[in-house]
Structure formats: C-alpha cells, structure tokens
Design a protein around this motif. Structure first.
Motif, PDB file in Angstrom:
ATOM      1  N   PRO A   1     -87.970 -77.566  -0.805  1.00 41.52           N
ATOM      2  CA  PRO A   1     -87.418 -77.227   0.506  1.00 41.52           C
ATOM      3  C   PRO A   1     -86.593 -75.943   0.503  1.00 41.52           C
ATOM      4  O   PRO A   1     -86.063 -75.563   1.543  1.00 41.52           O
ATOM      5  CB  PRO A   1     -86.524 -78.431   0.821  1.00 41.52           C
ATOM      6  N   THR A   2     -86.477 -75.272  -0.658  1.00 45.32           N
ATOM      7  CA  THR A   2     -85.631 -74.071  -0.723  1.00 45.32           C
ATOM      8  C   THR A   2     -86.334 -72.871  -0.109  1.00 45.32           C
ATOM      9  O   THR A   2     -85.746 -72.114   0.670  1.00 45.32           O
ATOM     10  CB  THR A   2     -85.252 -73.772  -2.191  1.00 45.32           C
ATOM     11  N   ILE A   3     -87.592 -72.676  -0.490  1.00 46.32           N
ATOM     12  CA  ILE A   3     -88.375 -71.553   0.046  1.00 46.32           C
ATOM     13  C   ILE A   3     -89.184 -72.114   1.211  1.00 46.32           C
ATOM     14  O   ILE A   3     -90.367 -72.456   1.069  1.00 46.32           O
ATOM     15  CB  ILE A   3     -89.317 -70.962  -1.028  1.00 46.32           C
ATOM     16  N   PHE A   4     -88.557 -72.251   2.323  1.00 46.22           N
ATOM     17  CA  PHE A   4     -89.157 -72.951   3.459  1.00 46.22           C
ATOM     18  C   PHE A   4     -88.372 -72.553   4.694  1.00 46.22           C
ATOM     19  O   PHE A   4     -87.196 -72.230   4.618  1.00 46.22           O
ATOM     20  CB  PHE A   4     -89.040 -74.476   3.227  1.00 46.22           C
ATOM     21  N   ASN A   5     -89.051 -72.550   5.839  1.00 51.07           N
ATOM     22  CA  ASN A   5     -88.350 -72.443   7.119  1.00 51.07           C
ATOM     23  C   ASN A   5     -89.304 -72.915   8.201  1.00 51.07           C
ATOM     24  O   ASN A   5     -90.404 -73.401   7.885  1.00 51.07           O
ATOM     25  CB  ASN A   5     -87.816 -71.019   7.358  1.00 51.07           C
TER      26      ASN A   5
ATOM     27  N   VAL B   1     -92.371 -69.981   8.438  1.00 50.84           N
ATOM     28  CA  VAL B   1     -92.871 -69.415   7.174  1.00 50.84           C
ATOM     29  C   VAL B   1     -93.887 -68.298   7.453  1.00 50.84           C
ATOM     30  O   VAL B   1     -95.007 -68.298   6.926  1.00 50.84           O
ATOM     31  CB  VAL B   1     -93.485 -70.490   6.248  1.00 50.84           C
TER      32      VAL B   1
END
Lengths: 480, 480
Positions: free
Chosen positions: A359-363, A366
């Motif tokens: 879930p860290t590299i996520f938005n 994307v």
C-alpha cells in the motif's frame, strides 16, 4: 561555418514538412500582454490571486499551431519554452488531435479508472505499446504516476523500502515497525536521499527536500534532513578547461563518497541519490559523461540506490530518447523518473527494487491512461519523422549559431547543451530577465533558468527554420 | 417501516430515470476474476508487478454503464465502490460522454497548458462556472492541483507560509531565511500539521506524515515530526450513548488543545490542523457536528489554521455538496481540499491566507482544465436531477435497511453514515474481508475501510432500486 550549415541543412531535410508551414511570430498589440489579457488578468486575480501573479499570457489554444503560441489578444509568439518543456510536438499537432478524438481517449476521460484496483482491460497492452516501447536500456518495469513530483516521491519510497528490506534481510515487516511508522516514529526516519546543489526535483515535501534551486521555493516549510552536495560547476568552453573541469568533478565525487560514509557512521544512512542529466531549472548545469559513470559506480560501491530524474531531459530532446543513455553506464540506474514531454508521468525500475511496495506505492488513480494515448501518438510521430536525431541536429545547429553570436555579443557566455537542451548565460539575473522580457515584446517566448541563464526548451518539431527565426528574433532583442 | 418506505419512494421518484435502466449484476464465469482476467494479470505482473499485486479486476470500460462495472471476462457487478469513490455519475454517463467529445476537451488534452505561466484563455470563466459555482460557504479563492495528495501538500505549504508571515509580521522573506531553507535548515522545520488517529490524507511525504490508517503505508520511509492526536471513537447507536460520546469528544478536544500548547512551549508550534468530515479510509469514523464546531473554535483561539480534507466526502455524497457544511460553523475553514468525485483536484482558501505563495505553491501544470470540463457536466446533472438531496434520501433509505438487517444478522454492527457515505462493522478484519470477497462472487463490488468496516461509496446516480439490488446481493452474501 557556411559549408557545415549546408551539410546540416541536407540532413535536416530528411525530417519532413512543418506542421506550422508559413507561420511566423507576429504581434498585434503595441505591448504584450495586450489590453484583453490585462483586463482578464484582473478578473482572474479575484479568484486565484497566486495563479494570476505568476502568469505570463492567456494561451489561446485554438489560435496556436506547431511552434507558435497565440495569446488572448491575437499575438503570436515563436515558442522556445513549450509549456515549461512539456508540449512534445507543439500545438494542435494532427497526430495528437487524432489521438484526442479517439474512442480510447473518450473512454478513459469519461471513466477514469482507479488503476491500482481496477486497471482498464487494455492497460497491459497499452504499457507495452507506450512506456515499455521507449523504456531506458536495462529497466525491467514501470509504474505510472500523476506528475513529476508524484513520480519522484514514489521513487523515493520504493528506494527506502528496498534499503530497509536489504538491511533487515527480509521484506517481511513486523507489526511493531508498522505501528512506530504510523506515528511518524519509525526506523525509516534515519534514511535520506542525497541530491545536488542546483537540483530541481519538485515541490512536494519529499521532493522539496531534494530541490536546491531557489530558497524561495522552500522557505517557511518543514523539510526532511536530506543531504545536498556540490554539483560540478564546469567551465566553458569545455575543450579549453579539461584539466580544471576534471579536478572539479573529482572534488565533487570525493565529497559524495565522504558524505555517504559520514552519514552512515552517524546512523543516518543515505539510501538513494537523485540526479538530473542536466540540472534544468537550476541553470542547465551538467557534467561530463565520465562523471556520471563514476557516480553510478560510487552508488554501487556504497549500496546507495541511483535515481535519474529525466522529467525535463527525457522524450528525445537530448538527441537520445533518454539523456542518461549518452553516459554509457555499465550498470543502468535503479530508477528513472519521467513526466512533462513524456505526457504521462511515472518511473521505470529494475525488478530487483520491486518487493513489498504494497500500500506504500499506491494512490487513487496511479496515473492516467488518457496520457498514454497521447504518448502513443508522440512515439509514432517520433519514429516516422526521426524526431530524436532531428533534435540532435537542430540542437547542434542552434548551439553553433549561438556560439557565433557570443563572439559578437560579449554578454552571451557559457553556451552549452545537448540536443535542443541548449542554454547560455547573461551577466546577471537582471540582464537575463530583461532579455527574456524584451524577447517577448519581439514575439519570442523564452524561459530563464538558474540565476542568469536562458534555456531553449522547444518542442520536438522545432526545426532549423524555427531555429533561424529564433536567431533572428534573439539578435533583434540583443540589439535593442 | 413499510409506510416510511412508501413515502421515501414517493420522494425518490422526483429524481428521474436510471441511465442503466434494465441492468443488473450478472456473472458469466464460475468464479471471478475469470480465465481471461487471470491470464492477463500474469502478463501484467511482468511489467508492473506491484500494480498487478493490488488489482482486483480488469475494468472493461465500454461494457460498463451507470452503476454497473464489467470486467474483461464479461462479468457485470453492481458497483458500490465507484473507483475508490471517484466515479461521480457512474460509467458512460451521457452528459460526461458529451463533455468528453467537446472541442474544449480535445483542446485541453491535445495542448495541456502549464497553467502557472500560460493559463488557457477561458480559464477564469471556467473557474467561475465550475469550482466557484460549488464553492463552500465563506471561501474566497481556489487553486487547481493534480490530485488529492498534491492538494493537501500544497494546502500545508500555504498554511506554513501564512503562519511564518504572521510570526515575522511581514510577508517579506529575507535572503538568509531562503538560503537556510534551501539546504533544509530553515525556520520552517519547527512547524507541523496536526492530524488525527485513523486519518488518511495521502501518501506523499507531507501527506503521509498526517496519515494514520495503516502503518504498512508509511513503514520504512522518513516522515516529518507531525503530531497525531486521538479522534473520537463514538459508540453506536448514537442516541443510546449520548453521554459517553460527549465525554469522549471532550476528552479529544482537551487533548487537541494540550498538544497544541505543549508543542508551542517546546518551540515546535502546530501551524495547521487537518481533518476529514468522515475518516473514510480509516473506517468511516466521524464525530458530532458540535465536535467540529468546537475544534474550529480551538483553532481560532490557538492560532492554528483549520484545513478540512473533503477529498472523499465532497461532491454531494453526504447529502450536501460539502460534508463540512452540515456542521454549522460560525467561521468557515481556512482551507478545504478536494479531489476524487470532484473530478478536478485542488483547494479552496480564505483570501487572508493568500500572500506570498510565489514559487512555493506552483508546479508545471497546476491542475488540469480537462477535468473541469467534466466537473461542469457533473454540476449540470447534479442541479437538473437534484442528485445531492437524492444522495441524502437514498443514503437514509439504505442505512435504515442495513439497520434492519443488523437486527437479523448480529455480525453487522455500528451502522452509521451521512448521505450515501454509509458504513458498518463486521466482527474482525478476516470476517470483513470474507464478506467483501464473497460479495464479489455474487456480483457486488464493495470497498472495505478501517480494520473491520465496509463502506458504501456509490456514484451520485445510485438510486433506491440500486439500493434494493445491493441489499438483496448483500443479504445473499451473508447467508452463504
């Protein structure tokens, strides 16, 4: 000079006709901005005062074409700045317009996917056809993002996670580690990204902690404790200063290694380093290819991840699709970030870096597949019309001509560049700002950078005839 | 119950016909995702492994309509999650499609303006017609941005600058201050934004320092020293726990004031506070309107700027266009941020906050006018079809029905919500995740939030008949 020019003209003829054939800069109002622009700006300042404060002209999209931008008063400027280096093929390019009329474009705009959960059904093919088609040598994977800053912020996070996973020997993170981080007290607080004096990597908090162009960008906001080291300050012309420049680069490389080791000893390790092939906002400062090769090797030796920020240098303008491909690296970068003329934003990475991004590299979004539809059109035109080698040839031509001007006008100094990323210095910020302002009154749109530089940052369709018009308008400006 | 339902049906009939008339959830494959989706995911994982890891289905845009999302295997789901709460009118809405076929859309997509320097010539009117048309009460100005995180990061910077200007008594910043900040050593380092446990404000470094949903989002990355205080944990049903809830809110308010004063004494002042009207990602946690009024007053008393994050609660879903307008504030917020269902992102501000944003609140594009073309269509449909009061009525209806279900199924607890922002709890994360997974196998797309909650987050065109289908599919899921 003359015979060189003829042979270059011969080369340039290979690149097809101008979209903006027959156009030239032409001002309708006595001064620019004209009365309509001035009145409209007053209304604008009521709603969005800070945006009104920084604006230069209201851009009349429908009246613009190719390398010519029109303002709301009907003035037409030759555009050597291309929307802060972002209009890849100039204005209203037929291939881009066609892409924007496609059903894919309509579908993606009307139904924006939250790509992290619900990628659209053609997305894997779209990535292959666009971002992987022009991927830098040695890069295995890619992720889309929203903009240049978002790409850099997420690249930093990928690097921090890889560094911590390497240190702990596993990508299994304990609940205790997560809980501490959740209250801003995690182990990650010890880590940093190293950047260089004069760097520009964006204005969000992580990026701003790596940006060092103008203090006014960062003043009054809290920043992360990231180290900023010296960038080589080369002397021009390079061939006259080989020894001094080599010494300067050695000094900077030693400092890089010293700061990395010093931080490690203090328990505040440098996890990654970010550098631009040409420090664009910082004044088009660069170093020799050898410098970057040595820098990459230091990163390998010191276990620091190496991030190349190609936000302003990517997409062909350097004469190669990626400017760092001029360097001849033995080991490719760990991460390459992009935005602006790539139309889409995001970053490439070596697969070794991808582990527990979770879930860290996520938005929410994307990235944006609509921008990839435009990139696809850009890549097609680039291939059909050989725009990247054209940028090399046009850039060489214009750089030679500005060098010639510098013999005539002593205020032009330190002419430099690669491809159309050409820049030069004026004696002071005030002198530079005056030239940029005066050029606009002559129908030439230029961008400043650094303290006293002007940067050419035209579209990929800027050809030798545009260069000639630029040279004419620029010399006219200098003569006033 | 029955007579209530009839009178509500009467009310709901005012809202016009369904775009997706005659549609219903229908699965074609024995399990979802189906074989095409599974195979495509394998290829996808080669290029973008982390995006493949988080994905749920490949979204077939052309086969989706209204509140029904189709996947690449031809399965059709009732969508109560709407692209992580971002598909405002559902899929392929005729008004949105028309906007995407407009010449404005084509112009903005094919010629993206760098809005800080070159706003397009219709931009002031476009702002009036879209963002100012639906501006929260008391907000004077607006700036567009790229996404929710970008909006929050820039809102923080605006607050930090305002705080420092107030402290120094002028917005004239010295060169020495700028130089220190340029090397990450400025006075601004003492400042912070206060946020609340369970908050979600984004994943870039400034935003992440205010996010407190899951440590896994933030682990391993350096964060700013921002304080995170208790958010009221209300007991449901509210009418049975008025005294305990009032005590809980008082406790939290006291803690807020205590931490603000403690930080001020330590020379680490809190410059701003950010709060969501409903902590969406954090589990749809909220407080009483009185709590927010008192919180706003504490901010005024303690000279802390008050930022309301309406990224997930804005755009009508709460039954008012902005959820914070339910609170009855005497003094409006200093800043309101938005994204997601607003289509465009950015923030509103009180003019008193706008001073020397200069190059700090700036980036290449400063938003995207193409998204405002869609917002314009959304606002038109919202007005023509009374979608905001409809969200209030549909939300009340579905909440009542879920309350009724909770009498029958003890695993449904703490039913709560405002408008269609309805949520409830299951006994554990595992139980919740199982229901979300099983619902998908029944053709119902749901989103989880917090540790053990499910959130309804449908489009504004989700009506009572969709709610009935949702209730049917949800109860079917519970019965398995």
């Amino acid at each position: 000079m003359r015979s060189l020019r003829i042979s270059k003209l011969f080369v340039l003829r290979r690149y097809g006709t101008r979209v903006d054939e027959g156009w030239q800069a032409a001002l309708r109002t006595a001064a620019v901005p004209g009365p309509v622009g001035v009145a409209q700006k007053e209304a604008y300042a009521q709603i969005s005062p800070h945006m009104a404060a920084t604006m230069r002209i209201f851009f009349d999209i429908e009246a613009s074409l190719g390398n010519y931008i029109a303002d709301v008063d009907g003035n037409v400027y030759l555009d050597a700045f291309s929307q802060i280096s972002s209009a890849t093929l100039g204005y209203n390019h037929p291939a881009v317009l066609a892409a924007c009329e496609s059903s894919d474009m309509k579908n993606f705009m009307a139904n924006r996917p939250a790509m992290g959960y619900f990628p659209h059904s053609k997305f894997p093919q779209q990535l292959e056809q666009t971002l992987m088609r022009c991927a830098p040598t040695g890069m295995d994977g890619v992720t889309t993002m929203m903009c240049g800053s978002c790409s850099n912020e997420n690249a930093f996070k990928a690097v921090f996670k890889a560094w911590m996973n390497r240190e702990r020997g596993t990508d299994e993170v304990s609940d205790a580690e997560c809980d501490a981080a959740n209250f801003n007290k995690g182990e990650g607080n010890k880590l940093s990204i190293m950047s260089f004096k004069g760097a520009f990597h964006g204005r969000t908090f992580g990026c701003a902690s790596c940006t060092n162009t103008r203090g006014r960008i960062k003043v009054d906001i809290p920043l992360l404790d990231f180290p900023i080291v010296d960038h080589p300050q080369l002397l021009y012309p390079l061939e006259d200063h080989a020894a001094e420049n080599a010494a300067e680069e050695s000094r900077c490389l030693e400092q890089v290694r010293h700061v990395i080791r010093e931080r490690a000893q203090k328990g505040k390790p440098v996890a990654g380093m970010i550098i631009e092939p040409i420090q664009a906002e910082g004044g088009d400062r660069t170093a020799t290819d050898s410098f970057y090769r040595q820098l990459r090797n230091i990163c390998l030796e010191e276990n620091v991840y190496f991030i190349v920020d190609e936000v302003q240098t990517g997409a062909g303008v350097s004469g190669k699709w990626w400017a760092h491909e001029h360097w001849g690296l033995e080991t490719p970068p760990d991460v390459v970030t992009f935005a602006k003329k790539m139309q889409a934003a995001g970053f490439y990475f070596q697969k070794s870096l991808n582990n527990n991004w979770g879930p860290t590299i996520f938005n929410t979004f994307v990235g944006d597949p609509a921008r990839l539809v435009i990139l696809d059109a850009v890549l097609n035109v680039n291939e059909e019309e050989n725009l990247t080698p054209k940028a090399a040839a046009v850039g060489d031509y214009v750089k030679d001509e500005i060098l010639a001007l510098s013999q005539k006008y002593s205020e032009i100094q330190n002419v430099r560049g690669r491809g159309t990323l050409v820049a030069w210095d004026h004696p002071s910020m005030a002198a530079r700002d005056k030239v940029v302002g005066d050029a606009m009154q002559n129908g030439l749109l230029l961008g400043g950078c650094g303290n006293q530089s002007i940067r050419l940052r035209p579209s990929l369709t800027f050809d030798e005839s545009h260069a000639d018009e630029f040279l004419h308008l620029f010399e006219k400006t200098l003569n006033h």
